[in-house]
Design a protein around this motif. Structure first.
Motif, mmCIF file in Angstrom:
data_model
loop_
_atom_site.group_PDB
_atom_site.id
_atom_site.type_symbol
_atom_site.label_atom_id
_atom_site.label_comp_id
_atom_site.label_asym_id
_atom_site.label_seq_id
_atom_site.Cartn_x
_atom_site.Cartn_y
_atom_site.Cartn_z
ATOM 1 N N GLN A 1 0.823 -1.172 0.000
ATOM 2 C CA GLN A 1 0.000 0.000 0.000
ATOM 3 C C GLN A 1 0.879 1.250 0.000
ATOM 4 O O GLN A 1 1.917 1.285 0.657
ATOM 5 N N VAL A 2 0.449 2.247 -0.760
ATOM 6 C CA VAL A 2 1.192 3.488 -0.900
ATOM 7 C C VAL A 2 0.252 4.660 -0.663
ATOM 8 O O VAL A 2 -0.892 4.668 -1.131
ATOM 9 N N GLN A 3 0.740 5.649 0.042
ATOM 10 C CA GLN A 3 0.020 6.899 0.222
ATOM 11 C C GLN A 3 0.877 8.041 -0.302
ATOM 12 O O GLN A 3 2.078 8.101 -0.019
ATOM 13 N N LEU A 4 0.262 8.930 -1.049
ATOM 14 C CA LEU A 4 0.940 10.076 -1.622
ATOM 15 C C LEU A 4 0.203 11.335 -1.195
ATOM 16 O O LEU A 4 -1.001 11.447 -1.409
ATOM 17 N N VAL A 5 0.926 12.269 -0.617
ATOM 18 C CA VAL A 5 0.329 13.498 -0.121
ATOM 19 C C VAL A 5 1.078 14.685 -0.702
ATOM 20 O O VAL A 5 2.271 14.860 -0.452
ATOM 21 N N GLU A 6 0.359 15.507 -1.462
ATOM 22 C CA GLU A 6 0.948 16.677 -2.083
ATOM 23 C C GLU A 6 0.791 17.904 -1.198
ATOM 24 O O GLU A 6 -0.144 17.997 -0.403
ATOM 25 N N SER A 7 1.686 18.849 -1.376
ATOM 26 C CA SER A 7 1.602 20.123 -0.694
ATOM 27 C C SER A 7 2.302 21.176 -1.537
ATOM 28 O O SER A 7 3.087 20.860 -2.421
ATOM 29 N N GLY A 8 2.008 22.427 -1.246
ATOM 30 C CA GLY A 8 2.695 23.525 -1.889
ATOM 31 C C GLY A 8 1.898 24.288 -2.919
ATOM 32 O O GLY A 8 2.375 25.294 -3.450
ATOM 33 N N GLY A 9 0.710 23.842 -3.218
ATOM 34 C CA GLY A 9 -0.099 24.532 -4.204
ATOM 35 C C GLY A 9 -0.666 25.829 -3.660
ATOM 36 O O GLY A 9 -0.528 26.159 -2.490
ATOM 37 N N GLY A 10 -1.301 26.569 -4.541
ATOM 38 C CA GLY A 10 -1.904 27.826 -4.156
ATOM 39 C C GLY A 10 -1.981 28.785 -5.318
ATOM 40 O O GLY A 10 -1.921 28.385 -6.481
ATOM 41 N N LEU A 11 -2.107 30.047 -4.991
ATOM 42 C CA LEU A 11 -2.194 31.111 -5.991
ATOM 43 C C LEU A 11 -0.818 31.700 -6.259
ATOM 44 O O LEU A 11 -0.025 31.899 -5.340
ATOM 45 N N VAL A 12 -0.569 31.984 -7.512
ATOM 46 C CA VAL A 12 0.682 32.602 -7.905
ATOM 47 C C VAL A 12 0.432 33.470 -9.131
ATOM 48 O O VAL A 12 -0.417 33.150 -9.968
ATOM 49 N N GLN A 13 1.152 34.567 -9.233
ATOM 50 C CA GLN A 13 1.000 35.451 -10.376
ATOM 51 C C GLN A 13 1.771 34.935 -11.582
ATOM 52 O O GLN A 13 2.763 34.215 -11.429
ATOM 53 N N PRO A 14 1.329 35.265 -12.775
ATOM 54 C CA PRO A 14 2.089 34.878 -13.963
ATOM 55 C C PRO A 14 3.540 35.327 -13.853
ATOM 56 O O PRO A 14 3.823 36.442 -13.415
ATOM 57 N N GLY A 15 4.435 34.447 -14.254
ATOM 58 C CA GLY A 15 5.850 34.714 -14.136
ATOM 59 C C GLY A 15 6.456 34.298 -12.815
ATOM 60 O O GLY A 15 7.686 34.298 -12.672
ATOM 61 N N GLY A 16 5.625 33.938 -11.874
ATOM 62 C CA GLY A 16 6.092 33.539 -10.571
ATOM 63 C C GLY A 16 6.542 32.095 -10.531
ATOM 64 O O GLY A 16 6.520 31.379 -11.527
ATOM 65 N N SER A 17 6.941 31.682 -9.349
ATOM 66 C CA SER A 17 7.450 30.330 -9.143
ATOM 67 C C SER A 17 6.712 29.660 -8.004
ATOM 68 O O SER A 17 6.147 30.314 -7.128
ATOM 69 N N MET A 18 6.749 28.354 -8.019
ATOM 70 C CA MET A 18 6.099 27.577 -6.985
ATOM 71 C C MET A 18 6.787 26.230 -6.869
ATOM 72 O O MET A 18 7.230 25.661 -7.868
ATOM 73 N N ARG A 19 6.870 25.747 -5.652
ATOM 74 C CA ARG A 19 7.460 24.448 -5.391
ATOM 75 C C ARG A 19 6.405 23.518 -4.809
ATOM 76 O O ARG A 19 5.814 23.809 -3.775
ATOM 77 N N LEU A 20 6.184 22.418 -5.488
ATOM 78 C CA LEU A 20 5.283 21.391 -5.017
ATOM 79 C C LEU A 20 6.081 20.246 -4.424
ATOM 80 O O LEU A 20 7.165 19.910 -4.901
ATOM 81 N N SER A 21 5.537 19.647 -3.397
ATOM 82 C CA SER A 21 6.200 18.531 -2.755
ATOM 83 C C SER A 21 5.213 17.385 -2.585
ATOM 84 O O SER A 21 4.032 17.603 -2.328
ATOM 85 N N CYS A 22 5.713 16.198 -2.735
ATOM 86 C CA CYS A 22 4.912 15.002 -2.542
ATOM 87 C C CYS A 22 5.634 14.083 -1.571
ATOM 88 O O CYS A 22 6.790 13.709 -1.806
ATOM 89 N N ALA A 23 4.958 13.736 -0.502
ATOM 90 C CA ALA A 23 5.498 12.813 0.476
ATOM 91 C C ALA A 23 4.857 11.449 0.284
ATOM 92 O O ALA A 23 3.632 11.317 0.321
ATOM 93 N N ALA A 24 5.684 10.461 0.063
ATOM 94 C CA ALA A 24 5.218 9.104 -0.146
ATOM 95 C C ALA A 24 5.466 8.274 1.097
ATOM 96 O O ALA A 24 6.503 8.399 1.753
ATOM 97 N N SER A 25 4.520 7.434 1.412
ATOM 98 C CA SER A 25 4.668 6.545 2.549
ATOM 99 C C SER A 25 4.113 5.176 2.190
ATOM 100 O O SER A 25 3.348 5.027 1.239
ATOM 101 N N GLY A 26 4.491 4.202 2.971
ATOM 102 C CA GLY A 26 4.104 2.840 2.692
ATOM 103 C C GLY A 26 5.274 2.075 2.105
ATOM 104 O O GLY A 26 6.421 2.300 2.468
ATOM 105 N N SER A 27 4.966 1.189 1.199
ATOM 106 C CA SER A 27 5.990 0.364 0.578
ATOM 107 C C SER A 27 6.550 1.082 -0.640
ATOM 108 O O SER A 27 6.035 0.950 -1.753
#
Length: 117
Positions: A1-27
């Motif tokens: 079993q695997v669980q994947l949890v994303e974080s880091g999303g939201g609002l950003v202006q054009p030309g901006g930057s964003m970092r998304l992260s995914c934490a995986a757990s389980g096997s």
């Protein structure tokens, strides 16, 4: 079993930057292919990037030169750094794990990224 949890999303202006992260757990195995997909309203999920290891990544055309995927096997995380974001990047971004050699795949619930002024 695997669980994947994303974080880091939201609002950003054009030309901006964003970092998304995914934490995986389980096997989680090093051989697992980790990646990011995105799904805009009314569209099917499309591949953004995937990574076998930190030196073997593949990007969709729209992501090349702007997005960078990375993987930390010790922490079981996969990140997506997005630069020079455009309104058309607006979508739900989903973490994905492909169990290579078995065909199994797992999805996170997604995190919304909205690029708007």
């Amino acid at each position: 079993q695997v669980q994947l949890v994303e974080s880091g999303g939201g609002l950003v202006q054009p030309g901006g930057s964003m970092r998304l992260s995914c934490a995986a757990s389980g096997s989680i195995f090093v051989a697992d292919v980790l990646g990011w997909y995105r799904q805009a309203p009314g569209n099917r999920p499309e591949l953004v990037a995937r990574i076998i290891n930190d030196g073997s990544a593949a990007y969709s055309d729209f992501a090349k030169g702007r997005f960078t995927i990375s993987r930390d096997n010790a922490k079981n995380t996969v990140d997506l750094v997005m630069n020079n974001l455009k309104p058309e990047d607006t979508a739900e971004y989903l973490c994905h794990l492909d169990r290579r050699f078995t065909g199994e795949e797992f999805w996170g619930q997604g995190t919304q990224v909205t690029v708007s002024s």
